[in-house]
Motif scaffolding. Structure first.
Motif, PDB file in Angstrom:
ATOM      1  N   VAL A   5       0.849  -1.195   0.000  1.00 33.92           N
ATOM      2  CA  VAL A   5       0.000   0.000   0.000  1.00 33.92           C
ATOM      3  C   VAL A   5       0.885   1.246   0.000  1.00 33.92           C
ATOM      4  O   VAL A   5       0.651   2.195  -0.751  1.00 33.92           O
ATOM      5  CB  VAL A   5      -0.952  -0.008   1.221  1.00 33.92           C
ATOM      6  N   TYR A   9       1.595   4.073  -3.152  1.00 34.46           N
ATOM      7  CA  TYR A   9       1.495   5.510  -2.905  1.00 34.46           C
ATOM      8  C   TYR A   9       2.791   6.220  -3.291  1.00 34.46           C
ATOM      9  O   TYR A   9       2.768   7.251  -3.958  1.00 34.46           O
ATOM     10  CB  TYR A   9       1.154   5.786  -1.430  1.00 34.46           C
ATOM     11  N   PHE A  55      -4.817   6.051  -4.399  1.00 33.48           N
ATOM     12  CA  PHE A  55      -3.800   5.399  -3.575  1.00 33.48           C
ATOM     13  C   PHE A  55      -3.575   6.142  -2.263  1.00 33.48           C
ATOM     14  O   PHE A  55      -3.324   5.518  -1.226  1.00 33.48           O
ATOM     15  CB  PHE A  55      -2.488   5.259  -4.342  1.00 33.48           C
ATOM     16  N   ASP A  58      -6.402   5.217  -0.041  1.00 31.01           N
ATOM     17  CA  ASP A  58      -6.188   3.858   0.437  1.00 31.01           C
ATOM     18  C   ASP A  58      -5.185   3.836   1.586  1.00 31.01           C
ATOM     19  O   ASP A  58      -5.434   3.242   2.636  1.00 31.01           O
ATOM     20  CB  ASP A  58      -5.718   2.967  -0.715  1.00 31.01           C
ATOM     21  N   SER A  61      -6.700   5.605   4.703  1.00 30.29           N
ATOM     22  CA  SER A  61      -7.713   4.829   5.424  1.00 30.29           C
ATOM     23  C   SER A  61      -7.078   3.686   6.213  1.00 30.29           C
ATOM     24  O   SER A  61      -7.486   3.398   7.329  1.00 30.29           O
ATOM     25  CB  SER A  61      -8.765   4.293   4.458  1.00 30.29           C
ATOM     26  N   LYS A  62      -6.061   3.066   5.644  1.00 28.50           N
ATOM     27  CA  LYS A  62      -5.395   1.971   6.351  1.00 28.50           C
ATOM     28  C   LYS A  62      -4.529   2.489   7.498  1.00 28.50           C
ATOM     29  O   LYS A  62      -4.354   1.810   8.505  1.00 28.50           O
ATOM     30  CB  LYS A  62      -4.577   1.150   5.371  1.00 28.50           C
TER      31      LYS A  62
END
Length: 109
Positions: A5, A9, A55, A58, A61-62
């Motif tokens: 992830v 990014y 990205f 993503d 949020s994680k």
């Protein structure tokens, strides 16, 4: 959070930043010196920026970022040279989270 992830990014942050600089140079050439066209460059940057936003959302949020921090990271994709300063800071913070997730749980204590 998985390391891929963060990698997605980071890659898009740098690619988008470089295309933003190319786009800025093309704008200066077009309007400052009346040469060149920005249509293709702007379209490529626009598509890359949309993927960058996805990205970044993503990752945010994680990593459970507050909304203000997410906006700060997204704004860095809109300001020439800003991504080159924001991305390393985000990477350090995200790597710390990844390392915390990967640390084995200890019994007792």
């Amino acid at each position: 959070m998985k390391a891929n992830v963060l990698t997605r990014y980071r890659v898009l942050a740098y690619i988008t930043a470089v295309w933003l600089l190319v786009f800025t140079g093309a704008i200066v050439m077009k309007y400052g010196f009346d040469t060149g066209d920005t249509m293709l460059i702007s379209q490529v940057h626009g598509v890359l920026f949309i993927v960058y936003v996805i990205f970044a959302f993503d990752l945010g949020s994680k990593a459970k970022w507050p909304f203000g921090k997410l906006l700060w990271v997204l704004a860095a994709g809109c300001i020439p040279f800003a991504s080159f300063f924001v991305e390393p800071k985000v990477t350090r913070e995200a790597r710390a989270l990844i390392a915390g997730d990967a640390a084995p749980a200890t019994a007792g204590a």
